[in-house]
Design a protein around this motif. Sequence first.
Motif: not given
Length: 443
Positions: A298-319
């Motif tokens: 489902m496209a909606s599931t893929q969007v959720v996963a894509g946004k989640a990975r972006a937040v993970i990458n951002t949080a990792a970069a800050v920490i």
Amino acid sequence: MTMTLPQVTRFPESPYLSEEGRRMRDAVRAAAPGLAERAREGELRGALAPETVSVLHEIGVFRITIPVELGGFALGARDTTEVVRELGRIDGSAGWTVIVSSASRSALALDDRVKDEVFADIETWQGPLLFGATVFAPKVGDGRKVEGGWMVKGRWAFGSGCKIAKWGSVGFEYDDPDTGERRRAMGLLSPEQYTIVDDWQVMGMSATSSNSVQVDEEVFVPEYRVIHTMDMPARMDALRGKYQGVGFMHSAIGTMVATTTAFAALALGMTEGALDAFVEQAAKRPPFNLPYPNMAAMASTQVVAGKARAVINTAAAVIERQVDEIDRRAVAGEDFHPWEEPEITMDLVHQIHECLRVIDGLQLALGSSTVGLSNPIQRFVRDVHVLATHGAFRIDPMAEINGRDIFGFEPLPVMAALSSPPPGKLPPNPVNGNVPGPVPRPA
């Protein structure tokens, strides 16, 4: 068992990740299946499962902040966040318990007899050596001076790790025998001196055993097991360089910020664990009312996963940026300035709340299949909400502290603000007359 996404980095490994930190992180990763399997048992017990405690003891995670000279590892900020992040992917309560086991460090500020008592069983004691309960809370216990020490009683909330710890540290107020002023101190109690109250009935972080502890009838605490609150900053700062290891090179503010990064890393790890579970389950589960073979299509599931990975990458970069800077300054002998702490802390607290939103979104996207208590996603949801409600990590108060600084207002007389006076100013109503000098900001 949830699928683990490939752990590939596009960046060089941090120079501040030590061999010991790498070993611990990898050992936690290897033990992940068993730790995950026992996470629910820990929730039901209200404390980490005995086998989990044993595994973590063997890895050595409860000794992260203990001096090398006393049988610990004195690891730096980068090492600690790597280990805690890995635990967060599996069990938030385990990661929380490891972070708060750093309370044993406070014993080093007391008399050498305390050091001998607390660390005597470091090789055999399975669990934290010391827990802390409301040492700096608005309401603490009561004490009175007697010959050779203090008589103490009270009830202290949030004693994380109390069911598996050897000693407890608690705060109490007393009337100064010389001036009559109301002052504060911290005392160390042995297990036979307090009872654990069965009040940690909560929605998340259930296995942290963050129960209250209680002393109904006064107990005697010898003078050498007591430290007066006004003396703590100087005593703790005096530990810098006294022992081996990067963990004892940090300044007082560096140590404080390092603790916050560990909690942010815990939230990050939980988000990664939730995304792992989401990807695995979405690939197997057909949608309720759409003609896709599974929810992963489902496209909606893929969007959720894509946004989640972006937040993970951002949080990792800050920490990761912050922990490397903490360790860099420690090794270089550089200090953090008091006005730097609120902004750093705000950045980290913001990442905790972004992780919360992602985990909530993953559950909502996958649906009602996640509400079963055997599903790790619902546990990540509950745990991250408890983490984010901790007084130190509530985002609006932290934002207000930063906003006041941005507009040039003096900080309010609360603990977080007291730690960070703006340059050239003092916070109003300093505690116990312990007034710091003006802190000029360089041009």
